[in-house]
Design a protein around this motif. Structure first.
Motif, mmCIF file in Angstrom:
data_model
loop_
_atom_site.group_PDB
_atom_site.id
_atom_site.type_symbol
_atom_site.label_atom_id
_atom_site.label_comp_id
_atom_site.label_asym_id
_atom_site.label_seq_id
_atom_site.Cartn_x
_atom_site.Cartn_y
_atom_site.Cartn_z
ATOM 1 N N VAL A 51 31.273 -44.286 198.401
ATOM 2 C CA VAL A 51 31.551 -44.627 197.000
ATOM 3 C C VAL A 51 32.057 -43.347 196.329
ATOM 4 N N LEU A 52 33.290 -43.399 195.832
ATOM 5 C CA LEU A 52 33.885 -42.216 195.189
ATOM 6 C C LEU A 52 33.307 -42.074 193.783
ATOM 7 N N CYS A 53 32.878 -40.865 193.447
ATOM 8 C CA CYS A 53 32.236 -40.653 192.142
ATOM 9 C C CYS A 53 32.886 -39.451 191.470
ATOM 10 N N GLU A 54 33.379 -39.638 190.257
ATOM 11 C CA GLU A 54 33.967 -38.472 189.582
ATOM 12 C C GLU A 54 32.856 -37.474 189.258
ATOM 13 N N GLY A 55 33.190 -36.192 189.326
ATOM 14 C CA GLY A 55 32.181 -35.167 189.092
ATOM 15 C C GLY A 55 31.123 -35.220 190.176
ATOM 16 N N ASP A 56 29.873 -35.215 189.749
ATOM 17 C CA ASP A 56 28.745 -35.313 190.681
ATOM 18 C C ASP A 56 28.135 -36.717 190.565
ATOM 19 N N PRO A 57 27.770 -37.331 191.699
ATOM 20 C CA PRO A 57 27.272 -38.717 191.646
ATOM 21 C C PRO A 57 26.018 -38.913 190.792
ATOM 22 N N PHE A 58 25.161 -37.898 190.744
ATOM 23 C CA PHE A 58 23.852 -38.079 190.086
ATOM 24 C C PHE A 58 23.813 -37.568 188.647
ATOM 25 N N LEU A 59 24.977 -37.244 188.079
ATOM 26 C CA LEU A 59 24.986 -36.820 186.674
ATOM 27 C C LEU A 59 25.730 -37.896 185.881
ATOM 28 N N TYR A 60 25.000 -38.779 185.232
ATOM 29 C CA TYR A 60 25.569 -39.887 184.455
ATOM 30 C C TYR A 60 26.581 -40.702 185.278
ATOM 31 N N GLY A 61 26.364 -40.796 186.579
ATOM 32 C CA GLY A 61 27.338 -41.504 187.417
ATOM 33 C C GLY A 61 26.976 -42.975 187.578
ATOM 34 N N SER A 62 27.986 -43.844 187.568
ATOM 35 C CA SER A 62 27.740 -45.275 187.810
ATOM 36 C C SER A 62 27.126 -45.499 189.186
ATOM 37 N N PHE A 63 27.404 -44.565 190.098
ATOM 38 C CA PHE A 63 26.853 -44.679 191.450
ATOM 39 C C PHE A 63 25.334 -44.835 191.430
ATOM 40 N N ILE A 64 24.681 -44.229 190.452
ATOM 41 C CA ILE A 64 23.209 -44.265 190.385
ATOM 42 C C ILE A 64 22.713 -45.726 190.377
ATOM 43 N N TYR A 65 23.462 -46.607 189.702
ATOM 44 C CA TYR A 65 23.019 -48.005 189.601
ATOM 45 C C TYR A 65 23.172 -48.742 190.933
ATOM 46 N N LEU A 66 24.079 -48.269 191.794
ATOM 47 C CA LEU A 66 24.184 -48.822 193.148
ATOM 48 C C LEU A 66 23.059 -48.239 194.013
ATOM 49 N N PHE A 67 22.870 -46.940 193.889
ATOM 50 C CA PHE A 67 21.808 -46.246 194.633
ATOM 51 C C PHE A 67 20.460 -46.928 194.381
ATOM 52 N N ASP A 68 20.182 -47.252 193.109
ATOM 53 C CA ASP A 68 18.904 -47.894 192.758
ATOM 54 C C ASP A 68 18.760 -49.266 193.412
ATOM 55 N N ARG A 69 19.890 -49.944 193.612
ATOM 56 C CA ARG A 69 19.854 -51.303 194.164
ATOM 57 C C ARG A 69 19.936 -51.338 195.690
ATOM 58 N N LEU A 70 20.275 -50.206 196.311
ATOM 59 C CA LEU A 70 20.509 -50.211 197.763
ATOM 60 C C LEU A 70 19.515 -49.297 198.486
ATOM 61 N N GLU A 71 18.302 -49.249 197.931
ATOM 62 C CA GLU A 71 17.264 -48.348 198.455
ATOM 63 C C GLU A 71 16.937 -48.566 199.929
#
Ligand SMILES: C[S@@+](CC[C@H](N)C(=O)[O-])C[C@H]1O[C@@H](n2cnc3c(N)ncnc32)[C@H](O)[C@@H]1O
Length: 243
Positions: free
Chosen positions: A106-126
């Motif tokens: 999953v491509l994430c602008e900047g860093d994935p864990f700083l206000y990144g939308s990726f976090i909401y996928l990470f939370d769901r794909l534990e």
């Protein structure tokens, strides 16, 4: 025999300049079976644009198109419901690939864990193996480009989303040694008022599309009335004396 599931990679791609991609990010993007990226309607997607032609031609491309970005306020229940549904659906599509043994980047602008939308996928794909590849943050790209050292010695840096209301912004900024205000866009007038109330307006530097060809850097106090785009932030460098 159970089939091996794929790995989820949250890949930070930096703030815009493709040369700020890390070697690890490039290696994983080139090797991924599936490359997913977020995009606003009718736009290519910022992280996708940064990555350019590094995605393998044989990779499955998964465009995750936001139902809303700035069309309605983030505290509108309609916004919350649509976004929760969007992240559920996106996570389910990614989970299907992972279960079938494909690695998903999953491509994430900047860093994935700083206000990144990726976090909401990470939370769901534990339940899946996940690796996060850090990226150069937008603020790091912007303060480097603005030649603005941010913190010396005991300076404390506050990172504040511009989506807070004016009183919250003012209270978070009051007494700050140094600050970064993210998510500027249409919040700019409110941010300017909060900075003035916190006594920081004179030190504030506005950076738009940092590290990109079309970047713009100016003292916030000299900014004309033009609206700010989503990809802008405000830096308040610390004032601790140099050693
Ligand atoms: C959802 S946050 C994502 C932050 C990102 N994950 C990071 O590590 O920097 C989006 C905000 O980051 C800031 N931003 C991202 N790229 C930027 C750039 N190239 N120049 C200025 N600000 C940027 C803007 O404030 C934007 O509203």
């Amino acid at each position: 025999m159970t089939e091996k599931t794929g790995t989820l990679y949250g890949v930070g791609v930096g703030p815009g300049d493709p040369e700020l991609l890390t070697l690890k990010a490039v290696r994983l993007i080139e090797a991924a079976d599936v490359v997913a990226f977020f995009a606003k309607k009718d736009r290519p997607g910022h992280a996708f644009r940064i990555t350019g032609d590094r995605i393998s031609k044989s990779a499955i491309s998964m465009r995750l198109e936001y139902p809303y970005t700035t069309e309605i306020p983030v505290d509108n229940p309609k916004y919350r419901a649509a976004m929760a549904n969007f992240y559920d659906t996106s996570a389910a599509m990614i989970a299907t690939h992972l279960r079938e043994g494909r690695n998903v980047a999953v491509l994430c602008e900047g860093d994935p864990f700083l206000y990144g939308s990726f976090i909401y996928l990470f939370d769901r794909l534990e339940e899946f193996t996940c690796e996060v590849i850090p990226g150069v943050t937008a603020m790091a790209g912007c303060w480097a480009e603005a030649a603005a050292p941010m913190t010396r010695g005991t300076d404390v840096l506050n990172i504040v989303p511009g989506t807070l209301d004016e009183d919250q912004l003012t209270s978070r900024l009051t007494g700050a040694d140094a600050a970064v205000i993210m998510k500027v866009g249409r919040n700019l007038p409110k941010i300017q008022r909060a900075l003035a109330r916190a006594g920081l307006a004179d030190r504030a530097v506005y950076v738009e599309r940092g590290t990109q060809k079309e970047s713009k850097i100016e003292r916030l106090s000299e900014k004309t009335d033009e609206p700010a785009p989503y990809f802008s932030l405000v830096l308040v460098p610390g004032e601790n004396p140099s050693a």
